[in-house]
Design an enzyme around this catalytic site. Structure first.
Site, PDB file in Angstrom:
ATOM      1  N   GLU A  83     -15.613  -5.309  -7.951  1.00  0.00           N
ATOM      2  CA  GLU A  83     -14.427  -4.523  -7.586  1.00  0.00           C
ATOM      3  C   GLU A  83     -14.880  -3.389  -6.676  1.00  0.00           C
ATOM      4  OE1 GLU A  83     -11.476  -3.673 -10.707  1.00  0.00           O
ATOM      5  OE2 GLU A  83     -10.869  -1.940  -9.502  1.00  0.00           O
ATOM      6  N   HIS A 143     -13.995  -1.642  -3.071  1.00  0.00           N
ATOM      7  CA  HIS A 143     -12.860  -1.571  -2.145  1.00  0.00           C
ATOM      8  C   HIS A 143     -13.221  -1.048  -0.764  1.00  0.00           C
ATOM      9  CE1 HIS A 143     -10.536  -2.467  -5.652  1.00  0.00           C
ATOM     10  NE2 HIS A 143     -10.783  -1.321  -6.227  1.00  0.00           N
ATOM     11  N   HIS A 185      -5.475  -6.737  -9.612  1.00  0.00           N
ATOM     12  CA  HIS A 185      -5.843  -5.312  -9.577  1.00  0.00           C
ATOM     13  C   HIS A 185      -4.572  -4.477  -9.707  1.00  0.00           C
ATOM     14  CE1 HIS A 185      -7.037  -1.480  -7.703  1.00  0.00           C
ATOM     15  NE2 HIS A 185      -8.254  -1.786  -8.107  1.00  0.00           N
ATOM     16  N   ASP A 220     -15.769  -0.302  -9.000  1.00  0.00           N
ATOM     17  CA  ASP A 220     -14.540   0.362  -8.564  1.00  0.00           C
ATOM     18  C   ASP A 220     -14.822   1.406  -7.479  1.00  0.00           C
ATOM     19  OD1 ASP A 220     -11.823   0.407  -8.440  1.00  0.00           O
ATOM     20  OD2 ASP A 220     -11.492   1.272 -10.415  1.00  0.00           O
TER      21      ASP A 220
HETATM   22  C1  GRE Z   1      -8.667   1.944  -8.273  1.00  0.00           C
HETATM   23  O1  GRE Z   1      -8.842   0.996  -7.513  1.00  0.00           O
HETATM   24  O2  GRE Z   1      -9.012   1.907  -9.463  1.00  0.00           O
HETATM   25  C2  GRE Z   1      -8.026   3.192  -7.753  1.00  0.00           C
HETATM   26  C3  GRE Z   1      -7.250   3.134  -6.591  1.00  0.00           C
HETATM   27  C4  GRE Z   1      -6.678   4.299  -6.119  1.00  0.00           C
HETATM   28  C5  GRE Z   1      -6.851   5.492  -6.795  1.00  0.00           C
HETATM   29  C6  GRE Z   1      -7.601   5.538  -7.945  1.00  0.00           C
HETATM   30  C7  GRE Z   1      -8.203   4.395  -8.427  1.00  0.00           C
HETATM   31  O3  GRE Z   1      -7.077   1.982  -5.952  1.00  0.00           O
HETATM   32  O4  GRE Z   1      -8.928   4.462  -9.568  1.00  0.00           O
HETATM   33 ZN    ZN Z   2     -10.070  -0.701  -8.142  1.00  0.00          ZN
END
Ligand code: GRE
Ligand code: ZN
Length: 319
Positions: A7, A9, A160, A282
């Site tokens: 995960e 991003h 997600h 994350d």
């Molecule tokens: C996440 O992907 O867990 C996330 C977001 C945006 C803000 C906080 C967050 O996508 O934890």
């Molecule tokens: Zn995330």
């Protein structure tokens, strides 16, 4: 130990606007820093991976991504463009990156075809879906074609969180409860139960669903789901496997993303088994080094640590 994060991003300048609606959930400085890191693919990110001992990031477009686009044709073209860019990024760093496709679920047929193109032509490993698409969830009958392609291609869909269509009344007057601290997990777990009771896994028994954040609380409640399912009015629903936990044990794979804590990991290990738990950080919402340090020191056997760190990902994603 080889370590693969599931995960992880990123965003592009063109698509960053979709996430603007989430800005209010974070402290302003924190949001600005995360936004900056999301745009960087090969600079600080690779240095951070090296420092943390993270060998591979399986990249995904940041939430809510393409799914927030109200114009279906634009969603289709932008999903293809960002998947192309993702594939090009991976091609430049094939040992460090893999990727999950973005899907234009606004057009189910186009989304299924894009998944096929992403997997067979671009080499992506599945797709990541951010909650609902314009109010539609993955149990929607029109989206069965996406599951059909995912099952046929034998790739997982990663569910997600993202902001919901609306906020639950119980959170009224409490905006602090909306977001990743609380409501996103509840909404995502509820979405998974829609898939179970909506028959997705009866239609596609080998479909694979990935879920972050140590399973969004679901591993903790397996027994209670089964017990109360036995008690409930079934409203005409029949589960081929009998009990809801059977699906969560069979079709569900979870990642450790955003949860660096031993008790929920041990719960997940006991509830789902070591073959169904994969590592994730994350990034950039969590620190990569904190996540890898947790993995290294977690109170699990070395055999299970290897499964979580890389063996399960290699098998599930065919890396
Ligand atoms: C996440 O992907 O867990 C996330 C977001 C945006 C803000 C906080 C967050 O996508 O934890
Ligand atoms: Zn995330």
């Amino acid at each position: 130990m080889r370590t693969i994060g599931l995960e992880e991003h990123f965003v592009t300048e063109e698509l960053a606007g979709y996430g603007a609606s989430s800005a209010g959930i974070a402290q302003p400085g924190v949001w600005a820093e995360a936004s900056r890191r999301l745009l960087d693919l090969t600079g600080e990110r690779l240095a951070g991976m090296d420092a943390a001992g993270l060998d591979v990031q399986v990249l995904s477009l940041n939430a809510p991504g393409i799914q927030a686009e109200a114009d279906t044709a634009l969603a289709v073209s932008r999903a293809a463009a960002v998947n192309d860019l993702l594939a090009a990024t991976i091609a430049e760093n094939p040992t460090r990156f893999a990727g999950f496709a973005a899907l234009p679920l606004q057009d189910p047929q186009a989304a299924a075809k894009e998944l096929e193109r992403a997997v067979t032509q671009l080499g992506l490993k599945g797709a990541l879906v951010n909650a609902h698409t314009q109010g539609r969830y993955l149990d929607d009958p029109t989206l069965r074609v996406v599951w059909e392609y995912a099952a046929g291609l034998d790739v997982p869909l990663y569910l997600h969180p993202a902001n919901g269509v609306d906020a639950a009344h119980v959170a009224s007057g409490h905006p602090e409860l909306t977001g990743p601290m609380w409501s996103w997990g509840v909404d995502t777990a509820t979405h998974v139960l829609r898939l179970v009771f909506g028959g997705v896994f009866d239609d596609f028994p080998e479909a694979k669903l990935l879920l972050g954040h140590m399973g969004e609380g679901l591993p903790f409640v397996l027994w209670r789901l089964d017990s109360r399912w036995g008690f409930h009015n079934h409203h005409g629903i029949e589960l081929a496997r009998g009990n809801p936990s059977e699906y969560l044990r069979h079709n569900l794979f979870i990642t450790t993303s955003g949860v660096c804590d031993a008790p929920p990991l041990l719960c997940a290990l006991l509830a789902l088994g070591a073959d169904h738990i994969l590592f994730g950080t994350d990034y950039p919402f969590e620190d990569m080094a904190t996540a890898t340090a947790f993995l290294r020191s977690a109170p699990v056997s070395e055999a299970d640590r290897a499964k979580i760190a890389h063996l399960n990902a290699e098998r599930l994603l065919k890396l």
